[in-house]
Design an enzyme around this catalytic site. Structure first.
Site, PDB file in Angstrom:
ATOM      1  N   ASP B   8       0.838  -1.198   0.000  1.00  0.00           N
ATOM      2  CA  ASP B   8       0.000   0.000   0.000  1.00  0.00           C
ATOM      3  C   ASP B   8       0.878   1.257   0.000  1.00  0.00           C
ATOM      4  OD1 ASP B   8      -2.312   1.584   0.277  1.00  0.00           O
ATOM      5  OD2 ASP B   8      -2.138   1.556   2.458  1.00  0.00           O
ATOM      6  N   ASP B  10      -0.301   5.042   0.834  1.00  0.00           N
ATOM      7  CA  ASP B  10      -0.554   5.984   1.931  1.00  0.00           C
ATOM      8  C   ASP B  10      -0.616   5.264   3.272  1.00  0.00           C
ATOM      9  OD1 ASP B  10      -0.805   7.986   0.030  1.00  0.00           O
ATOM     10  OD2 ASP B  10      -2.908   7.471  -0.300  1.00  0.00           O
TER      11      ASP B  10
END
Lengths: 172, 172
Positions: B8, B10
């Protein structure tokens, strides 16, 4: 659970060739026909193609592939539709591409859109695409959408279609 | 064949909270601490968060999560790394996000990047994420990266880490 279909954008939902022919004529004065470029990949058929698809604005106004909106509207009820585009190669074009999708396929939500650099990382039951490089490694049912660059390929184990009406016949 | 890791952006590669705290103070004069917002989802912790992440420019200059570049440089040799961001909700921000990735993680190519609206369509062996909504439905090994919004969750069957050093210890 609904079966999942990965639907390609360029050459399946968007009729890119009409725009390629137009731009080629504007820039070179040469009027090409499908016969002239049959079997050639897009970048080999149109010498400026890589420049066009890297330019912001190109993907904003592409014409629709005939019947794509109506067919996808119906398929969207019966299947989990995921729209997938190999778009990370052109980082300045993803916004255009998504806004074009929202304008022309308003029933496809942002949750149903994938921009990636390699379709091998996606899992689904069915893939509709115009490029063998995407279809050949897919584990599920594969549907090859006829476009000039693939029209001379005869020996393919993918199901070939030349219109959205044929896709509907297969899937509904 | 190399195992595939979905990483991922953020809250895992990008330290979004440092920027959230700064913008919140600039706009409201209020200095929040992690204690004040522990357990709250980002949009509940910072009333303007949805506005910030929809604004072009926000993702262009985020600070890196400490150690992420060095760890991913090593992991990129041992695994197939795919960087995934739920980004199609914010169509004006994908270019920023990709340019940020190219600047800060130049060894991650465009082929390794996915912007999507639902991570369920991806297949891989390992997922590193800070949101349970992504990890809970993943079939492989799941690694929960501690961030303020998830720090109060105790009963989780995901492996929790609080730094990239811990991820390296697990995976190398």
């Amino acid at each position: 659970m609904k079966k999942c279909i990965l639907v390609d954008v360029d050459g399946v939902m968007a009729d890119v060739y009409t725009t390629f022919f137009k731009l080629h004529e504007q820039e070179t004065g040469e009027m090409l026909t499908i016969k002239d470029i049959a079997g050639l990949l897009e970048a080999d058929a149109f010498m400026n193609q890589r420049k066009w698809v890297s330019t912001p604005g190109f993907f904003r106004d592409l014409p629709l592939m005939p019947g794509s909106r109506e067919a996808l509207l119906r398929l969207n009820d019966l299947y989990k539709i995921i729209v997938v585009s190999l778009a990370t190669e052109f980082p300045y074009c993803m916004t255009d591409k998504q806004l074009w999708l929202h304008d022309n396929f308003p029933f496809i939500t942002w949750r149903q859109i994938v921009f990636c650099g390699d379709k091998n990382v996606l899992k689904a039951d069915i893939m509709i695409d115009d490029h063998l490089k995407n279809l050949d490694h897919f584990k599920g049912t594969t549907i090859l959408f006829t476009q000039p660059h693939n029209m001379l390929i005869r020996d393919t184990y993918h199901t070939r279609v030349s219109s959205w009406a044929e896709i509907e016949k297969l899937l509904i």
